[in-house]
Design an enzyme around this catalytic site. Structure first.
Site, PDB file in Angstrom:
ATOM      1  N   ASN A 202       0.856  -1.180   0.000  1.00  0.00           N
ATOM      2  CA  ASN A 202       0.000   0.000   0.000  1.00  0.00           C
ATOM      3  C   ASN A 202       0.897   1.236   0.000  1.00  0.00           C
ATOM      4  OD1 ASN A 202       0.789   0.533   2.729  1.00  0.00           O
ATOM      5  ND2 ASN A 202      -0.867  -0.768   3.488  1.00  0.00           N
ATOM      6  N   LYS A 203       0.289   2.396  -0.051  1.00  0.00           N
ATOM      7  CA  LYS A 203       1.053   3.637  -0.178  1.00  0.00           C
ATOM      8  C   LYS A 203       2.016   3.829   0.992  1.00  0.00           C
ATOM      9  CE  LYS A 203       0.340   8.653  -0.559  1.00  0.00           C
ATOM     10  NZ  LYS A 203      -0.698   9.720  -0.657  1.00  0.00           N
ATOM     11  N   LYS A 204       1.538   3.577   2.208  1.00  0.00           N
ATOM     12  CA  LYS A 204       2.385   3.754   3.389  1.00  0.00           C
ATOM     13  C   LYS A 204       3.562   2.793   3.350  1.00  0.00           C
ATOM     14  CE  LYS A 204       2.273   3.677   8.458  1.00  0.00           C
ATOM     15  NZ  LYS A 204       1.412   3.461   9.660  1.00  0.00           N
ATOM     16  N   GLU A 205       3.304   1.532   3.025  1.00  0.00           N
ATOM     17  CA  GLU A 205       4.378   0.533   2.958  1.00  0.00           C
ATOM     18  C   GLU A 205       5.394   0.902   1.877  1.00  0.00           C
ATOM     19  OE1 GLU A 205       1.797  -3.403   4.348  1.00  0.00           O
ATOM     20  OE2 GLU A 205       1.857  -2.797   2.241  1.00  0.00           O
ATOM     21  N   ASP A 271      -5.648  -8.649   1.349  1.00  0.00           N
ATOM     22  CA  ASP A 271      -5.710 -10.077   1.012  1.00  0.00           C
ATOM     23  C   ASP A 271      -6.672 -10.319  -0.141  1.00  0.00           C
ATOM     24  OD1 ASP A 271      -4.007 -10.593   3.147  1.00  0.00           O
ATOM     25  OD2 ASP A 271      -5.655 -10.949   4.537  1.00  0.00           O
TER      26      ASP A 271
END
Length: 485
Positions: A202-205, A271
C-alpha cells in the site's frame, strides 16, 4: 468491457499460497459506560466469531472466487491451530502443507468490537524465524505443489515464515516454471521479493520501503521505478486505498480507479486484492483487467465487517452496477485502462462542446455509436469553449453538459479536456475510429493520423446551438419590447 468476467471460468485456476497463517478472533459486544478503574469502555460481550487471516484469508478469498488452492504455512500446537485446520478442511483446502511447530503459538489477533467499531486489538504471535529444518520442509512441500499451480502468492505478514532464503528459492522455482509470482510485502527491505512478477504494497508501505514521500503522480511513478530498478520486479504495483491502484506498464504510469463506498472495516482488504489479482493472472487476463477486477473485490470487502471474503458473484455484481451502468464521466487517466481492458472491442471517439444538447447532437451521437462497440465523447471544458466561441459561451457549464451527455444510452463514456483540440486526449485513449461532422469534408481532421478510420457524419439540417440561442434572444427581445406598451 466486462464481457470477460460475465461467465465464471469452466476450469478453475490452481493457486499456491505460501505465508503466515493467522486466526482472526472477533469479540462482539456493547458499551454504554467507562470503567471506574481506567478511562476505557466497559464492553459487555455478546458473542465471539473467528475467521481466517493472513495467508489463510488469501486462500479463503481465492476459494470464494472459484479457484483451487494449495496452502503452505506454520501453526503452533494449541487451540487456535485446531480451529484453523478445521476451517481449512471445510473449505476443501488441503492441510498437507500446514506444518506444526510446538515452540511457537498459532498467530491469533483478537479484536474487540462495539457495534461496527473496533476498540481494541490483542495480538498473540511469534515473529521468530523458522528453524532450518522446518523451512526446508516448507520449501519441499511448496516445490512439489508449485508443479501443478498456475500462480504463486507469497503472503508475508512478518511472522517468520517467509525468510529471504525461502522467498528467493520459491521465486526462482516459479520463474523457471514461468508462473506469475505475486507478493504482499512487509518490512523495509524488499530484496527478499527480488525478481517477483508483482508486488502489492500500500502507499504507506511503499513510502517506508523506498524512503520516498508519495504526494503526486511524479513521486508515485518514482516509487514504482524504484521497485523495478532495485528489486527487479516485473510489474511493481501500489494500492492507493480509495484512489484505487497504480502500476507501471513499460515505464508508463497507469492508475486504475476504484468506486467510493462506505467503509466499515479495512481488515483483509489487501488479502482480497492480491487474491483477485492472482485469480485473474492465473487465468491469463492482462493486468488492466486483473486490476479492474481486484479493485471491485477490495471494494466489496471493505463494505463488510471483519476479514471478509468477496465471492465471484459479488465482484461481478459490483462491476456491473458501478462500471457498466454508471460512472460514465471519467478523466483520461481513469478511462484509458478501462478501454484497454475492453479489447478487442472497437472504440469510437468524437468530441465537441455539446452546449444546449438538441436533436442534431443526439442523431449524430447515435450514428457514431453504430460504428463500433464503445462510444467515448470528448467534451470541451468551459475555458476551452470560451476560447473557441467567445466569453458568452458556454450556456451550460461543463458539469451540466457532461451529465446530460452521460444520460444518453448511446454514450458510454464522457471525458472532459482543457485543450482547444482533442489531439492529446486521442493520443491518451487510442480509439479505433474518429468521428467528426460533415462540415470537415475536405479538411484535415486533428488526430486522424492516429486512428484506423476517420468517419464524417452529416448534421441534421435546421438544428444548431447557434440557431437555438438566436431564437431565444429574439423571443427575449420581443418580450422586452411588449413590456414597453
Amino acid at each position: 468491457m466486462l464481457d470477460a468476467f460475465l461467465t465464471p471460468p469452466t476450469t478453475p485456476p490452481h493457486v499456491l499460497v505460501v505465508g503466515d497463517l493467522i486466526v482472526d478472533r472477533y469479540i462482539w459486544g456493547t458499551s454504554d459506560r467507562l470503567s471506574p478503574e481506567a478511562p476505557v469502555p466497559v464492553v459487555k460481550v455478546q458473542k465471539e466469531t473467528y475467521s481466517l487471516g493472513g495467508a489463510g484469508n488469501v486462500a479463503d478469498n481465492l476459494i470464494a472466487l472459484g479457484a483451487r488452492v494449495s496452502l503452505c504455512g506454520v501453526v503452533g500446537a494449541d487451540e487456535p491451530r485446531g480451529w484453523l485446520l478445521n476451517k481449512l478442511a471445510q473449505l476443501n483446502i488441503s492441510t498437507a502443507g500446514v506444518l506444526s511447530d510446538p515452540n511457537r503459538p498459532t498467530s491469533l489477533k483478537s479484536r474487540v468490537m462495539v457495534g461496527k467499531q473496533q476498540v481494541l486489538r490483542i495480538d498473540c504471535e511469534s515473529q521468530d524465524p523458522l528453524s532450518l529444518e522446518l523451512e526446508q520442509a516448507i520449501l519441499n512441500l511448496a516445490s512439489s505443489l508449485l508443479q501443478t499451480a498456475d500462480a504463486l502468492v507469497l503472503s508475508d505478514y512478518n511472522k517468520g515464515v517467509l525468510s529471504v532464503s525461502l522467498c528467493q528459492a520459491l521465486i526462482t522455482l516459479a520463474n523457471k516454471a514461468k508462473k506469475p509470482i505475486l507478493c504482499d510485502p512487509k518490512g523495509v527491505d524488499y530484496s527478499k521479493y527480488s525478481h517477483a512478477s508483482l508486488i502489492t504494497p500500500n502507499k504507506k508501505e511503499a513510502q517506508v520501503a523506498t524512503r520516498l514521500e508519495i504526494t503526486d503522480d511524479a513521486s508515485l511513478q518514482q516509487a514504482l521505478e524504484h521497485f523495478k530498478t532495485h528489486q527487479h520486479i516485473a510489474t511493481p504495483l501500489i494500492t492507493l486505498s480509495e484512489q484505487g491502484m497504480a502500476f507501471l506498464d513499460h515505464h508508463q504510469l497507469v492508475k486504475i480507479p476504484t468506486i467510493a463506498r462506505e467503509v466499515y472495516d479495512v481488515s483483509g482488504a489487501g488479502d482480497s486484492v492480491i487474491a483477485a489479482l492472482a485469480f485473474c493472472l492465473a487465468l491469463g487476463y492482462d493486468l488492466h483487467q486483473a486490476c479492474l477486477f481486484a479493485n471491485a473485490s477490495g471494494a466489496v470487502v471493505v463494505g463488510k465487517v471483519g476479514s471478509a471474503r468477496a465471492s465471484y458473484a459479488e465482484v461481478l455484481e459490483f462491476l456491473q452496477r458501478h462500471y457498466h451502468q454508471g460512472q460514465k464521466i471519467l478523466d483520461r487517466h481513469a478511462l484509458r485502462p478501462l478501454l484497454q481492458a475492453s479489447h478487442p472491442k472497437r472504440v469510437v471517439f468524437t468530441n465537441g462542446c455539446f452546449d444546449l444538447l438538441h436533436r442534431g447532437h443526439v442523431h449524430y451521437l447515435q450514428e457514431a455509436k453504430k460504428l463500433g462497440d464503445i462510444l467515448v465523447v470528448g467534451l470541451n471544458s468551459d475555458s476551452s469553449v470560451r476560447s473557441l466561441k467567445g466569453t458568452s459561451r458556454p450556456i451550460h457549464d461543463q458539469a451540466s453538459r457532461a451529465f446530460i451527455l452521460a444520460g444518453l444510452e448511446c454514450v458510454d463514456f464522457v471525458v472532459i479536456f482543457e485543450e482547444q483540440t482533442p489531439l492529446e486526449i486521442i493520443k491518451a485513449l487510442e480509439p479505433d475510429i474518429l468521428v467528426k461532422g460533415g462540415d470537415y469534408q475536405g479538411q484535415e481532421v486533428v488526430g486522424g493520423d492516429l486512428v484506423e478510420q476517420v468517419v464524417l457524419i452529416d448534421f441534421v439540417k435546421g438544428n444548431s446551438t447557434t440557431d437555438i440561442i438566436h431564437k431565444i434572444q429574439g423571443m427575449a427581445c420581443k418580450t422586452s419590447s411588449n413590456k414597453n406598451f
